[in-house]
Design an enzyme around this catalytic site. Sequence first.
Site, PDB file in Angstrom:
ATOM      1  N   GLU A 101       0.827  -1.212   0.000  1.00  0.00           N
ATOM      2  CA  GLU A 101       0.000   0.000   0.000  1.00  0.00           C
ATOM      3  C   GLU A 101       0.862   1.264   0.000  1.00  0.00           C
ATOM      4  O   GLU A 101       0.449   2.313  -0.480  1.00  0.00           O
ATOM      5  CB  GLU A 101      -0.941  -0.025   1.219  1.00  0.00           C
ATOM      6  CG  GLU A 101      -2.304   0.563   0.906  1.00  0.00           C
ATOM      7  CD  GLU A 101      -3.340   0.277   1.983  1.00  0.00           C
ATOM      8  OE1 GLU A 101      -4.193  -0.589   1.748  1.00  0.00           O
ATOM      9  OE2 GLU A 101      -3.299   0.911   3.055  1.00  0.00           O
ATOM     10  N   HIS A 149       7.007 -27.058   0.139  1.00  0.00           N
ATOM     11  CA  HIS A 149       6.175 -28.054  -0.554  1.00  0.00           C
ATOM     12  C   HIS A 149       5.023 -27.375  -1.282  1.00  0.00           C
ATOM     13  O   HIS A 149       3.975 -27.973  -1.493  1.00  0.00           O
ATOM     14  CB  HIS A 149       5.657 -29.082   0.457  1.00  0.00           C
ATOM     15  CG  HIS A 149       6.775 -29.782   1.175  1.00  0.00           C
ATOM     16  ND1 HIS A 149       7.272 -30.994   0.765  1.00  0.00           N
ATOM     17  CD2 HIS A 149       7.519 -29.394   2.242  1.00  0.00           C
ATOM     18  CE1 HIS A 149       8.267 -31.337   1.557  1.00  0.00           C
ATOM     19  NE2 HIS A 149       8.442 -30.389   2.467  1.00  0.00           N
ATOM     20  N   LYS A 202     -13.909   1.572  -2.372  1.00  0.00           N
ATOM     21  CA  LYS A 202     -14.779   1.974  -1.260  1.00  0.00           C
ATOM     22  C   LYS A 202     -16.038   2.639  -1.804  1.00  0.00           C
ATOM     23  O   LYS A 202     -17.152   2.351  -1.374  1.00  0.00           O
ATOM     24  CB  LYS A 202     -14.050   2.979  -0.352  1.00  0.00           C
ATOM     25  CG  LYS A 202     -12.990   2.364   0.527  1.00  0.00           C
ATOM     26  CD  LYS A 202     -12.547   3.364   1.590  1.00  0.00           C
ATOM     27  CE  LYS A 202     -11.415   2.775   2.419  1.00  0.00           C
ATOM     28  NZ  LYS A 202     -10.867   3.698   3.400  1.00  0.00           N
TER      29      LYS A 202
HETATM   30  O1  PA5 Z   1      -2.978   1.901   5.825  1.00  0.00           O
HETATM   31  C1  PA5 Z   1      -4.088   2.356   5.670  1.00  0.00           C
HETATM   32  O2  PA5 Z   1      -4.335   3.555   5.742  1.00  0.00           O
HETATM   33  C2  PA5 Z   1      -5.263   1.416   5.422  1.00  0.00           C
HETATM   34  O3  PA5 Z   1      -4.867   0.104   5.261  1.00  0.00           O
HETATM   35  C3  PA5 Z   1      -6.234   1.498   6.590  1.00  0.00           C
HETATM   36  O4  PA5 Z   1      -5.603   1.038   7.746  1.00  0.00           O
HETATM   37  C4  PA5 Z   1      -7.504   0.678   6.322  1.00  0.00           C
HETATM   38  O5  PA5 Z   1      -8.093   1.081   5.126  1.00  0.00           O
HETATM   39  C5  PA5 Z   1      -8.494   0.851   7.467  1.00  0.00           C
HETATM   40  O6  PA5 Z   1      -8.762   2.205   7.664  1.00  0.00           O
HETATM   41  P1  PA5 Z   1      -9.416   2.730   8.993  1.00  0.00           P
HETATM   42  O7  PA5 Z   1      -8.440   2.545  10.097  1.00  0.00           O
HETATM   43  O8  PA5 Z   1      -9.706   4.172   8.741  1.00  0.00           O
HETATM   44  O9  PA5 Z   1     -10.646   1.926   9.217  1.00  0.00           O
END
Ligand code: PA5
Length: 473
Positions: free
Chosen positions: A293, A322, A436
């Site tokens: 990410e 394996h 989203k």
């Molecule tokens: O790293 C990030 O920003 C995302 O992976 C968030 O942690 C994830 O989308 C969850 O978001 P939130 O903590 O606002 O629910």
Amino acid sequence: MATVTIDYKNVTSNAVGPEHGLTEQELSVRLKRSGRLLEEMASERATGGLAFLDLPRQEGTVEAIGRFVERKLDGIENFVVLGIGGSALGAKAVYSALLPPFYNLLPKKKRGKSPRVFVLDNVDPEETGALMNLLSPKETMFNVVTKSGETTETLAAMLSAVELLKKAVGDRWRDHVVLTTDPEKGFLRQLARRENLATFDVPPRVGGRFSVLTPVGLLPAAAAGINIKEVLAGAGAMDSLCSSAAPAENPACVCAVINYLMDTAKHKNVLATMPYAYALKDLAEWFRQLWAESLGKKLSLEKKVVNVGSTPVTAVGATDQHSQLQLFNEGPHDKLIVFLEVESFRNEVNLPALFPEDENTAFLGGKKLSHLIRSEKRGTELSLLESRRPNYTIMFSEVSPRIVGAFIMLFEFMTAVAGKLYNVNTFDQPGVAESKVATFALMGRKGYESRTEDMLAKVNGVAPEGNTVRCEV
Ligand code: PA5
């Protein structure tokens, strides 16, 4: 003494040849240049940036968590984290590294009276339904974790949890919920104020996937009896080292440069993390999200389309010898394998010398399982070398709160350096937003009606009805 050692001889051209390996020159030039990146990070930090690096020194958090655990978890048998992405993976990684294997199956006495810990990070109806049916609501604390306070998956899980609690304990449901969220913004904060719920803050300047050392990861860990002060101490020690060491002695810099060069100069665009210790499995999963990410980006900092990032995958030694090893050894030359290994295990199994007349078992008799798993790792490493597949090893002296904290900081620091090498914004995630919005539209959220029609028109254009295979079995 807790130590972390990085052995990277197997990424060099001496080990795997110049086509797949890095020459001394390639490595040293890039390492030298990355000194400037460390300086940039230091000045960003001095002006309030990179706040995750300061988490080991946050004030009051450990004490506040300690008070909560003491006052509110008496009589609690189950501590359930409801979160997703950065709001779930870090907690899971810390407790699964530091609690005994199969911890939830242990009787209370053997758990040091701490509750069992669960993380629900999906909206699968079977999994969610099964967990809600399994828990006795009166003995359960739900920790709803969402920094934005608005993540659909987490809010859906919270609805199920609150309904379960209301049915079982009526108005006292509030005593069974603790929220971890932004101190000011978002629906969850409003809900906390309205319903007078217990809360912990996620510092606004710390992004979700960098938040494991905030109450996001620390509260579930402390609930299970883990020494979070030591986790922070290990992270602090690693930060001090990475913030001051010259690039060639700097573990974050060395790893970032290897990962980056392997991807961009040697076409190894798959980064496989392979722990040879079951305790580190979820840390590898946590890192997968952190790397993907943070670095998988369309735009450079100058807003040019670059579409960069290597693809992180995980494998577990010896299990995946394996499974994926065949591909790692003989498939495309597109992978860099990072082994995670521990010097000393917290438990040992001695193999009995049974069936000595049979060669299949005779050589195992009298040996230790730690010896076997180490030999398996060495064997895998040698087989990769033979097929000219670059790999390196991060060796931990043991799995302890201090080492886990150090590991987390090392990988976060490394990811931040890698972001600078790739020249992208490490801390945003624009590629997540579209899905989203699509979910909101498909679930009929107010304000998104027109998006549903737009999306369906787009999808139907791309993949016309009829491209389907359906069969009866
Ligand atoms: O790293 C990030 O920003 C995302 O992976 C968030 O942690 C994830 O989308 C969850 O978001 P939130 O903590 O606002 O629910």
